[in-house]
Design a protein around this motif. Structure first.
Motif, PDB file in Angstrom:
ATOM      1  N   ASN A 174      -7.314  -2.802   0.399  1.00  0.00           N
ATOM      2  CA  ASN A 174      -6.366  -3.906   0.198  1.00  0.00           C
ATOM      3  C   ASN A 174      -6.375  -4.999   0.930  1.00  0.00           C
ATOM      4  O   ASN A 174      -6.096  -6.236   0.659  1.00  0.00           O
ATOM      5  N   LYS A 184      -7.169   3.336   0.903  1.00  0.00           N
ATOM      6  CA  LYS A 184      -6.515   2.266   0.103  1.00  0.00           C
ATOM      7  C   LYS A 184      -6.181   0.903   0.973  1.00  0.00           C
ATOM      8  O   LYS A 184      -6.200  -0.246   0.556  1.00  0.00           O
ATOM      9  N   THR A 234       0.879  -1.309   0.088  1.00  0.00           N
ATOM     10  CA  THR A 234       0.140   0.053  -0.039  1.00  0.00           C
ATOM     11  C   THR A 234       0.936   1.227   0.018  1.00  0.00           C
ATOM     12  O   THR A 234       0.677   2.225  -0.796  1.00  0.00           O
ATOM     13  N   GLN A 258       2.263   1.928  -3.376  1.00  0.00           N
ATOM     14  CA  GLN A 258       1.243   2.616  -4.267  1.00  0.00           C
ATOM     15  C   GLN A 258       1.092   4.274  -4.172  1.00  0.00           C
ATOM     16  O   GLN A 258       0.796   4.989  -4.659  1.00  0.00           O
TER      17      GLN A 258
END
Length: 330
Positions: free
Chosen positions: A256, A252, A171, A174
């Motif tokens: 995830n 996020k 994460t 990202q």
């Protein structure tokens, strides 16, 4: 004034100061219907939570740094109504793990929903592995917990903290973090300093359904004068030059984990081992395993399918499991 009312008032006071301007004690007193001394006491209470607030004679109070406050609407934007109902955002709690633990005890197994999430602005009793205190200044980190039920008992959870570490690290990638590494069994490091920790707490019977509460503490923008941490640490603002949003990061991470946990339930740790190996902080390096008074020195050779650390000593490789073991560079 009871505790809940005080928290609500301080939240409103913080929202007022979060515009970056100075606010006089007199104006704040009039706005909130309090005396100037009461406002001063509430400002001091906010300071005890780790907030840096300037107090300048003749000008009033100003928040040193604008805070990216958590927002349920922002975190849940684009989610289905059912998904958004699983997410709760709190102000100040003892710990986010405690909130979900209490809720899971109050609900029946049928009522409890996988993926229930609690986030908070601050924790008064945050904790890490082995009961250590997790310093939790207001708005400076991600204080995050998720509830997940495993129908096949403890065995189905083998390597859970490893999987969560991989998801957290991916994460961060990202959002542009390329230097973070995973330290067995439950930490994320940046520039060889602690960036995040994972605490898994379990309730239930060993051979029946168990509820795992996945706690994550991720340093985002820690105060410069932070006290109480007994090891080298870093935060996301040190690793990223560009700005980031706590709400976007929270969303996020939630999404995830919602995707990864069913995969972990069905396939175990296997789908996540390659990502762990790529980010393993100590792989193929000499380390010392510490458990109480015992110390074992060897070369870290990654992890096995159960999440055990593989340590090579005298040409033999032996698995070591989490528990009370700490890993240090040799």
């Amino acid at each position: 004034m009871n505790k809940i009312t005080s928290q609500q008032l301080r939240t409103e006071l913080l929202n007022c100061l979060n515009d970056g301007n100075f606010h006089s004690g007199e104006a704040l007193a009039e706005q909130f219907g309090l005396s100037r001394s009461a406002i001063s006491n509430h400002i001091k209470a906010l300071g005890h939570l780790g907030l840096e607030i300037f107090s300048v004679k003749g000008r009033g109070y100003q928040l040193a740094t604008k805070i990216d406050l958590l927002s349920h609407n922002s975190i849940c934007k684009g989610m289905q109504v059912e998904q958004a109902s699983l997410v709760q955002v709190e102000n100040i709690v003892s710990s986010t793990n405690d909130i979900l633990k209490q809720q899971s005890q109050e609900l029946s197994q049928e009522q409890s929903k996988n993926g229930m999430v609690c986030l908070a602005e601050a924790q008064t009793d945050g904790r890490g592995r082995r009961g250590r205190k997790w310093v939790s200044p207001y708005g400076a980190s991600l204080y995050f917990s998720m509830l997940w039920q495993f129908d096949n008992g403890y065995q189905a959870m083998s390597g859970l903290s490893i999987m969560v570490g991989v998801v957290l690290n991916n994460t961060l990638a990202q959002f542009g973090v390329t230097s973070s590494r995973l330290k067995w069994p439950n930490d994320v490091y940046g520039n060889n300093k602690k960036l995040a920790g994972i605490l898994i707490e379990v309730e239930g019977q060993a051979d029946a359904s168990v509820s795992a509460i996945i706690g994550i503490g991720l340093n985002l923008r820690l105060p410069n004068d932070l006290q109480g941490i007994d090891q080298a640490f870093t935060d996301l603002s040190d690793l990223l030059e560009k700005p980031f949003s706590r709400n976007e990061l929270s969303k996020k991470l939630i999404e995830n984990l919602w995707l990864a946990l069913p995969v972990f339930e069905a396939q175990g740790l296997n789908p996540f081992i390659e990502d762990w190996d790529e980010a393993d902080l100590y792989k193929n390096q000499e380390v010392v395993l510490i458990s109480g008074d015992k110390r074992v020195k060897g070369v870290a050779r990654g992890i096995d399918n159960s999440g055990a650390l593989l340590l090579e000593t005298d040409q033999k490789i032996k698995p070591y499991y989490g528990g009370e073991i700490s890993v240090r560079p040799a």
